[in-house]
Design a protein around this motif. Structure first.
Motif, PDB file in Angstrom:
ATOM      1  N   HIS A  90      -9.277  -3.212   1.683  1.00 25.24           N
ATOM      2  CA  HIS A  90      -7.854  -3.568   1.783  1.00 25.24           C
ATOM      3  C   HIS A  90      -7.205  -3.639   0.399  1.00 25.24           C
ATOM      4  CE1 HIS A  90      -4.141  -5.547   2.929  1.00 25.24           C
ATOM      5  NE2 HIS A  90      -4.369  -6.396   1.952  1.00 25.24           N
TER       6      HIS A  90
ATOM      7  N   ASP B  58       0.845  -1.205   0.000  1.00 24.79           N
ATOM      8  CA  ASP B  58       0.000   0.000   0.000  1.00 24.79           C
ATOM      9  C   ASP B  58       0.877   1.250   0.000  1.00 24.79           C
ATOM     10  OD1 ASP B  58       0.991  -0.675   2.509  1.00 24.79           O
ATOM     11  OD2 ASP B  58      -0.609   0.367   3.575  1.00 24.79           O
TER      12      ASP B  58
ATOM     13  N   ASP C 203      -0.721  -2.197  11.113  1.00 21.27           N
ATOM     14  CA  ASP C 203      -0.778  -2.619  12.518  1.00 21.27           C
ATOM     15  C   ASP C 203      -0.573  -4.119  12.686  1.00 21.27           C
ATOM     16  OD1 ASP C 203      -3.356  -1.943  11.146  1.00 21.27           O
ATOM     17  OD2 ASP C 203      -4.181  -3.245  12.685  1.00 21.27           O
TER      18      ASP C 203
ATOM     19  N   LEU D  70      -7.167  -3.175  10.916  1.00 17.32           N
ATOM     20  CA  LEU D  70      -7.493  -4.389  10.171  1.00 17.32           C
ATOM     21  C   LEU D  70      -6.272  -5.058   9.554  1.00 17.32           C
ATOM     22  CD1 LEU D  70     -10.585  -3.138   8.126  1.00 17.32           C
ATOM     23  CD2 LEU D  70     -10.641  -4.703  10.073  1.00 17.32           C
TER      24      LEU D  70
ATOM     25  N   SER E 150       1.117  -6.060  10.660  1.00 18.29           N
ATOM     26  CA  SER E 150       2.537  -6.311  10.365  1.00 18.29           C
ATOM     27  C   SER E 150       3.408  -5.983  11.571  1.00 18.29           C
ATOM     28  CB  SER E 150       2.992  -5.454   9.173  1.00 18.29           C
ATOM     29  OG  SER E 150       2.305  -5.840   8.006  1.00 18.29           O
TER      30      SER E 150
HETATM   31  C1  TPP Z   1       3.813 -13.580   3.995  1.00 18.80           C
HETATM   32  C2  TPP Z   1       2.434 -13.060   3.647  1.00 18.80           C
HETATM   33  N1  TPP Z   1       1.354 -13.606   4.235  1.00 18.80           N
HETATM   34  C3  TPP Z   1       0.109 -13.151   3.943  1.00 18.80           C
HETATM   35  C4  TPP Z   1      -0.051 -12.114   3.056  1.00 18.80           C
HETATM   36  C5  TPP Z   1      -1.450 -11.590   2.739  1.00 18.80           C
HETATM   37  N2  TPP Z   1      -1.623 -10.263   3.334  1.00 18.80           N
HETATM   38  C6  TPP Z   1      -1.456  -9.128   2.622  1.00 18.80           C
HETATM   39  S1  TPP Z   1      -1.703  -7.772   3.545  1.00 18.80           S
HETATM   40  C7  TPP Z   1      -2.087  -8.651   4.897  1.00 18.80           C
HETATM   41  C8  TPP Z   1      -2.535  -7.971   6.160  1.00 18.80           C
HETATM   42  C9  TPP Z   1      -1.612  -7.027   6.714  1.00 18.80           C
HETATM   43  O1  TPP Z   1      -2.253  -6.243   7.689  1.00 18.80           O
HETATM   44  P1  TPP Z   1      -1.619  -4.876   8.108  1.00 18.80           P
HETATM   45  O2  TPP Z   1      -0.181  -5.065   8.367  1.00 18.80           O
HETATM   46  O3  TPP Z   1      -2.420  -4.341   9.236  1.00 18.80           O
HETATM   47  O4  TPP Z   1      -1.742  -4.014   6.792  1.00 18.80           O
HETATM   48  P2  TPP Z   1      -2.864  -3.032   6.218  1.00 18.80           P
HETATM   49  O5  TPP Z   1      -4.157  -3.383   6.832  1.00 18.80           O
HETATM   50  O6  TPP Z   1      -2.442  -1.670   6.610  1.00 18.80           O
HETATM   51  O7  TPP Z   1      -2.827  -3.205   4.740  1.00 18.80           O
HETATM   52  C10 TPP Z   1      -1.995 -10.003   4.622  1.00 18.80           C
HETATM   53  C11 TPP Z   1      -2.245 -11.071   5.624  1.00 18.80           C
HETATM   54  C12 TPP Z   1       1.095 -11.581   2.460  1.00 18.80           C
HETATM   55  N3  TPP Z   1       1.024 -10.550   1.611  1.00 18.80           N
HETATM   56  N4  TPP Z   1       2.330 -12.037   2.794  1.00 18.80           N
END
Ligand code: TPP
Length: 208
Positions: A199, A62, A131, A162, A133
């Motif tokens: 998302h 993002d 969050d 989220l 991450s």
């Molecule tokens: C290793 C890995 N596992 C799963 C995903 C799928 N995935 C993409 S974004 C995300 C959620 C991340 O949440 P957050 O860090 O809060 O990011 P935001 O909501 O700000 O996009 C997931 C699980 C991925 N891209 N890489």
């Protein structure tokens, strides 16, 4: 060579809206992650920290706004997105590196911070993430290492509550992020926002 970004909130909103419109036509044959609602906070962070050519910006799926604020020309960012690189924008000449893999690049940011310090170079590594991450193991390790060796690395946590569609707070059972009130806060900039987009994509099936 690197003009100081003078982007306004309106510029960023306009850019994301334009990408959203193009994505809706099916012309982009790859995932696109749009964001809205954190323009003011990001602009403030870039401004207050004087993030410039000497600094490195690391982001994830993002990162349209980050590339624009780091000074990558609008048309270059747009071209990369139209070519399918929305979730992995990389502009080495502008020190912008992004990846679609959760947790990746955190170690890289720390390594860049280590190199900058060792070589007595100006500049810092800024790692922007979400969050969820910031709850990963690699985030803990990266922050602890950067803190312990006092590396020029700043972690920016953009909290939209989220992880895709999962509520981060329900997963972790805590209203506050783990680093709140710890010594590691020194290395972390944290803010909350509500994302005006889903998302990923536009929340509807796009056929191409
Ligand atoms: C290793 C890995 N596992 C799963 C995903 C799928 N995935 C993409 S974004 C995300 C959620 C991340 O949440 P957050 O860090 O809060 O990011 P935001 O909501 O700000 O996009 C997931 C699980 C991925 N891209 N890489």
């Amino acid at each position: 060579m690197f003009p100081k970004p003078t982007l306004t909130k309106e510029d960023i909103v306009k850019f994301e809206n334009e990408i959203a419109e193009i994505f809706a036509t099916g012309a982009i044959r790859a995932p696109v992650h749009l964001r809205a609602g954190r323009e003011d906070q990001l602009i403030e962070i870039f401004k207050n920290n004087h993030i410039g050519p000497q600094d490195y910006v690391f982001g994830f799926w993002d990162s349209h706004e980050l590339a624009l604020l780091k000074g990558v020309p609008r048309e270059e960012v747009k071209k990369a997105i139209l070519e399918g690189r929305s979730i992995s924008l990389c502009f080495p000449q502008y020190n912008v590196f992004c990846s679609g893999i959760v947790g990746s690049l955190m170690g890289t940011a720390v390594g860049v911070g280590w190199a900058l310090k060792k070589q007595n170079k100006k500049g810092k590594a800024y790692l922007f993430c979400g969050d969820m991450s910031s709850e990963t193991g690699i985030f803990h390790e990266a922050v602890k290492y950067a803190y312990n060796f006092d590396l020029p690395v700043v972690f920016v946590v953009c909290d939209n509550g989220l992880s895709v569609m999962t509520k981060t707070r329900e997963v972790w059972g805590s209203d506050e992020p783990w680093f709140k009130g710890t010594k590691y806060e020194k290395k972390i900039i944290y803010f909350k926002y509500v994302n005006g987009y889903p998302h990923s994509g536009l929340g509807k099936l796009i056929k191409f």
